[in-house]
Design an enzyme around this catalytic site. Structure first.
Site, PDB file in Angstrom:
ATOM      1  N   ARG A   1      46.236  41.206 -17.852  1.00 40.10           N
ATOM      2  CA  ARG A   1      47.315  40.843 -16.926  1.00 40.10           C
ATOM      3  C   ARG A   1      47.041  39.502 -16.250  1.00 40.10           C
ATOM      4  O   ARG A   1      47.928  38.671 -16.109  1.00 40.10           O
ATOM      5  CB  ARG A   1      47.524  41.940 -15.884  1.00 40.10           C
ATOM      6  CG  ARG A   1      48.053  43.235 -16.498  1.00 40.10           C
ATOM      7  CD  ARG A   1      48.096  44.359 -15.497  1.00 40.10           C
ATOM      8  NE  ARG A   1      46.754  44.613 -15.006  1.00 40.10           N
ATOM      9  CZ  ARG A   1      46.472  45.138 -13.809  1.00 40.10           C
ATOM     10  NH1 ARG A   1      47.435  45.459 -12.978  1.00 40.10           N
ATOM     11  NH2 ARG A   1      45.226  45.341 -13.448  1.00 40.10           N
TER      12      ARG A   1
ATOM     13  N   ASN B   1      50.280  47.291 -16.503  1.00 37.71           N
ATOM     14  CA  ASN B   1      49.670  48.314 -17.340  1.00 37.71           C
ATOM     15  C   ASN B   1      50.580  49.530 -17.348  1.00 37.71           C
ATOM     16  O   ASN B   1      51.012  49.987 -16.294  1.00 37.71           O
ATOM     17  CB  ASN B   1      48.306  48.726 -16.789  1.00 37.71           C
ATOM     18  CG  ASN B   1      47.242  47.687 -17.001  1.00 37.71           C
ATOM     19  OD1 ASN B   1      47.359  46.813 -17.845  1.00 37.71           O
ATOM     20  ND2 ASN B   1      46.182  47.759 -16.211  1.00 37.71           N
TER      21      ASN B   1
END
Length: 89
Positions: free
Chosen positions: A18, A36
């Site tokens: 990320r 996620n």
């Protein structure tokens, strides 16, 4: 300009995916977010020039900690109000 929902499958959680996504996307002038998912995948909504979105995906594949086995990409409507790229929940 295009917007895609992209689902990444592989070793994509717990490896800085990320943060790397946000770093590359901001550098390329893309907007959207990444998070996620509960099933072990990472989901991204990203918007910008198609070649820059491809550069983002390529940059993620070149990271030594990330292993992308599959990518599922779906085109979406543009979000004209979006200003930056963030990490979601």
């Amino acid at each position: 300009m295009k917007r895609y929902r992209i689902v990444f499958v592989g070793r994509v959680q717990g490896v800085g995916f990320r943060f790397k996504s946000m770093e590359i996307a901001r550098r390329l002038g893309l907007t959207g977010y990444v998070f996620n998912d509960y099933d072990g995948t990472v989901v991204m909504e990203v918007q910008g020039k198609v070649d820059r979105i491809e550069d983002l995906c390529q940059g993620l594949q070149e990271d030594r900690f990330i292993r992308i086995d599959k990518i599922f990409k779906t085109e979406m409507d543009l979000n004209k109000d979006e200003k930056g790229f963030t990490i979601g929940n």
